[in-house]
Design a protein around this motif. Structure first.
Motif, PDB file in Angstrom:
ATOM      1  N   ARG C  74      42.738   9.649  34.844  1.00  0.00           N
ATOM      2  CA  ARG C  74      42.766   9.541  33.446  1.00  0.00           C
ATOM      3  C   ARG C  74      42.742  11.170  33.076  1.00  0.00           C
ATOM      4  N   ALA C  98      43.830   9.152  26.274  1.00  0.00           N
ATOM      5  CA  ALA C  98      44.372   8.019  26.890  1.00  0.00           C
ATOM      6  C   ALA C  98      43.053   6.927  26.862  1.00  0.00           C
ATOM      7  N   ASP C  99      42.269   7.256  25.736  1.00  0.00           N
ATOM      8  CA  ASP C  99      41.156   6.257  25.272  1.00  0.00           C
ATOM      9  C   ASP C  99      41.808   5.058  24.595  1.00  0.00           C
ATOM     10  N   PHE C 100      41.076   3.958  24.498  1.00  0.00           N
ATOM     11  CA  PHE C 100      41.313   2.999  24.141  1.00  0.00           C
ATOM     12  C   PHE C 100      41.280   2.992  22.483  1.00  0.00           C
ATOM     13  N   LYS C 101      40.180   3.673  22.222  1.00  0.00           N
ATOM     14  CA  LYS C 101      39.835   3.754  20.718  1.00  0.00           C
ATOM     15  C   LYS C 101      40.908   4.435  19.878  1.00  0.00           C
ATOM     16  N   MET C 102      41.502   5.560  20.586  1.00  0.00           N
ATOM     17  CA  MET C 102      42.449   6.486  20.125  1.00  0.00           C
ATOM     18  C   MET C 102      43.815   5.549  19.801  1.00  0.00           C
ATOM     19  N   TRP C 104      43.821   2.264  19.557  1.00  0.00           N
ATOM     20  CA  TRP C 104      43.620   1.081  18.453  1.00  0.00           C
ATOM     21  C   TRP C 104      43.731   1.789  16.992  1.00  0.00           C
ATOM     22  N   LEU C 128      36.616  12.827  16.791  1.00  0.00           N
ATOM     23  CA  LEU C 128      36.097  11.718  17.386  1.00  0.00           C
ATOM     24  C   LEU C 128      36.218  11.772  19.033  1.00  0.00           C
ATOM     25  N   ALA C 129      37.568  12.070  19.143  1.00  0.00           N
ATOM     26  CA  ALA C 129      37.959  12.374  20.605  1.00  0.00           C
ATOM     27  C   ALA C 129      37.341  13.561  21.435  1.00  0.00           C
ATOM     28  N   LYS C 130      36.601  14.378  20.699  1.00  0.00           N
ATOM     29  CA  LYS C 130      35.860  15.471  21.257  1.00  0.00           C
ATOM     30  C   LYS C 130      34.276  15.101  21.716  1.00  0.00           C
ATOM     31  N   GLU C 131      33.869  13.736  20.989  1.00  0.00           N
ATOM     32  CA  GLU C 131      32.555  13.475  21.239  1.00  0.00           C
ATOM     33  C   GLU C 131      32.091  13.158  22.565  1.00  0.00           C
ATOM     34  N   GLU C 132      30.866  13.523  22.923  1.00  0.00           N
ATOM     35  CA  GLU C 132      30.463  13.482  24.234  1.00  0.00           C
ATOM     36  C   GLU C 132      29.470  12.141  24.678  1.00  0.00           C
ATOM     37  N   THR C 133      28.798  11.944  23.632  1.00  0.00           N
ATOM     38  CA  THR C 133      27.701  10.803  23.844  1.00  0.00           C
ATOM     39  C   THR C 133      27.861   9.778  22.635  1.00  0.00           C
TER      40      THR C 133
END
Lengths: 331, 151, 133
Positions: C74, C98-102, C104, C128-133
């Protein structure tokens, strides 16, 4: 090893109190009281166990019109550490107390000592028996009750029950103790705490053979030889052992096991019932009734016990077992 | 009867545990639990602000919560008797071990009963998990310093 | 008989899933050609199962769903695509995920009519894509 009672002390009365799950037992009509709560309305399992015992003793007193001061000795034991439930019940009863530990064989060993005291003339009335409570035993020996561990088909279910009898001088028309065998400790190297039947069968075999030999009897002299809690598989092993030693097939049907029959065919209980309360409840309740109704005339009751602790098992020890037997006649 | 002879007889009569069926049951139940976990993950990603990277935490928390409820109602042990490793291996099994030990310790009070007994079964898992994580990280650190692997 | 009906309906339902285009684009620029190029590149990549492409003013946002086995790589795939797009369109702000959230959220975003709102939500997504936890 084998004791013969010349004075033939009688089993005058019995009291059996069980927990709610034991309602599913095939012997349920022979229980004096079935509690609706596993802890008998107490706030801990061990306290509930103590109530089981004191209730059973009280039932005996009521049935035989005695007061606790008329009782010379209380003999009993259970599976919890230091036998605290029996100790606390003895406190309630306020009677001279002899605590005994033979694991699940305590039901019979207590009757043997009570019979000896009666034979000696030291006791007119003694109460003897044993008990167990499912949750407290699981906590001590195995896993928490709600734990999702998978039990194998050889595992047995510890019953919540207390079975006590009143032992006194010989009286006609009541079952009496004619002889007894105190078992040796037999260890055939069994290491699986979920397969107690397989560990205890050799002890039962040894005790029965010693008894028959000393008394110059054969299996045919008994209507039934009932072991305490070998379970369905342990009973099969015992029968196979006797078959190999030359007993004929039609005589092998005289062997029964309280644990194997306790819950009938209910597969939820895997290989059957176990625990000090199992043999105690069946012997004190069901078996004594069979004598009174005339169905049986002579029976050998062989209670089996596994003398291990959770620590000994963790330290890599095998499981030593013992079996005590009493010969009950009717006259 | 001699010991050797007896043990042979015992092994003959004792029923063997049905390993193949047990494996299938464990596989099926373990798979279902993982599917439920995945569904919960999707739920959190679709309706809340979690990305694939961050949704692990709430998913595990929810799964353990569900296991806690099932343990308390006495249902998880029935599942465990059926599934064996299928319900013991996922994180729900860990939750069940901790919660069932805690329930058992209630009669001795919160500190000595619940507090001391809670990790009776799970303690080894936590201990050896942390220790092996330490060693694995150490190995990775060495590999990265040498230049063979990257963080 | 009952079981056969159940299996059949299950299969029909499953067939109904996954019936959209591999690459869906939402663009607000005049540069049609560039857009076609990216679409073609995305379509050709075998590792990508589905992709959403958003081009708004100077923002270029690609949200993709990878094939299951490709999910192991990924991070590498995301970086490769980012570099590829940045080389081609050096004047745009490129974001690849490649995140599902992005994926959606970007699907939902493409229904949005108001451009200003869309931009704001896009910025939120990037954060949001930059969040780690």
């Amino acid at each position: 090893m084998v004791i013969v009672f010349q004075s033939k002390p009688s089993i005058l009365s019995s009291g059996v109190v069980v927990g709610p799950l034991e309602k599913r037992s095939v012997f349920q009509t022979y229980f004096d009281k079935i509690s609706t709560d596993e802890r008998l309305q107490k706030d801990s399992n061990e306290k509930g166990n103590a109530v089981l015992i004191s209730d059973a003793c009280q039932i005996i007193l009521n049935k035989s019109n005695l007061k606790n001061l008329d009782i010379d000795y209380l003999l009993g034991g259970d599976l919890v550490n230091q036998m605290t439930p029996t100790n606390f019940a003895a406190r309630e009863l306020a009677v001279s107390f002899i605590g005994l530990f033979s694991a699940c064989a305590t039901s019979v060993s207590s009757i043997v000592i009570a019979s000896l005291l009666t034979e000696l003339g030291a006791s007119d009335f003694s109460i003897a028996g044993a008990s167990s409570q499912h949750n407290s035993v699981e906590r001590q020996f195995r896993y928490p009750v709600d734990y999702g561990g998978q039990k194998p088909a050889t595992a047995q279910w510890t019953v919540t029950a207390a079975g006590f009898v009143l032992v006194g001088k010989h009286q006609p028309k009541l079952p009496y103790v004619e002889a007894a065998t105190i078992g040796k400790v037999i260890d055939y190297g069994a290491t699986d705490p979920f397969h107690m039947g397989g560990a205890m069968a050799p002890a039962a075999f040894d005790t029965i053979q010693a008894h028959l030999k000393k008394r110059s009897q054969t299996i045919k002299d008994y209507d039934v030889i009932m072991t305490g809690d070998l379970g369905k598989i342990g009973l099969k092993i015992l029968i196979a052992m006797f078959a190999q030693s030359g007993v004929k097939k039609e005589d092998l049907s005289r062997f029964r096991d309280a644990g194997a029959e306790f819950y009938g065919e209910d597969t939820a209980f895997l290989a059957g019932a176990s625990g000090a309360g199992c043999s105690a409840a069946v012997y004190s309740g069901y078996m004594m009734e069979q004598f009174k109704s005339g169905r049986y005339k002579r029976v050998l009751l062989v209670a089996t016990g596994a003398l291990l602790s959770p620590l000994s098992f963790q330290q890599g020890e095998s499981i030593p077992c013992t079996a005590h037997a009493i010969e009950i006649g009717m006259g | 009867m001699k010991e050797q002879q007896y043990n042979t007889l015992k092994d003959q009569i004792t029923p063997k545990s049905p390993i193949a069926i047990n494996c299938l049951k464990a596989f099926a139940v373990g798979g279902v639990i993982c599917c439920v976990g995945q569904a919960i993950s999707f739920f959190y990603m679709m309706f809340f602000d979690f990305t694939e990277k961050t949704v692990g935490n709430p998913t595990v928390a929810t799964m353990v919560f569900i296991a806690m409820l099932l343990t308390g109602f006495g249902q998880y042990r029935k599942l465990g008797q059926f599934a064996g490793a299928g319900s013991a291996v996922p994180v729900t099994g860990f939750g069940n071990a901790v919660v069932s030990s805690a329930i058992e310790g209630k009669t001795e009070g919160l500190v000595l009963g619940v507090g001391s007994n809670m990790f009776k079964l799970a303690g080894s898992v936590i201990l050896f998990g942390v220790v092996s994580a330490f060693f694995v990280t150490l190995i990775k650190l060495i590999l990265v310093s040498v230049g063979v692997a990257a963080w | 008989m009952w079981k056969a009906i159940l299996t059949l309906s299950l299969l029909l339902i499953l067939a109904g899933c996954n019936d959209r285009e591999k690459v869906v684009t939402y663009a607000l620029t005049d540069n049609e050609q560039n857009q076609q190029e990216i679409e073609k590149l995305l379509k050709e990549d075998d590792a990508i199962e589905q992709a959403n492409l958003l081009v708004i003013e100077d923002e270029l946002f690609v949200a993709m769903q990878l094939k299951p086995f490709e999910k192991w790589n990924r991070k590498k795939i995301e970086e490769d695509w980012k570099k590829k797009l940045e080389d081609k369109f050096s004047d745009s702000k490129v974001n690849v995920s490649a995140d599902f959230k992005m994926f959606w959220e970007s699907t939902k975003l493409m229904e949005e009519k108001d451009q200003k709102k869309m931009l704001k939500e896009l910025h939120a997504l990037k954060k949001l894509a930059k969040e780690e936890t």
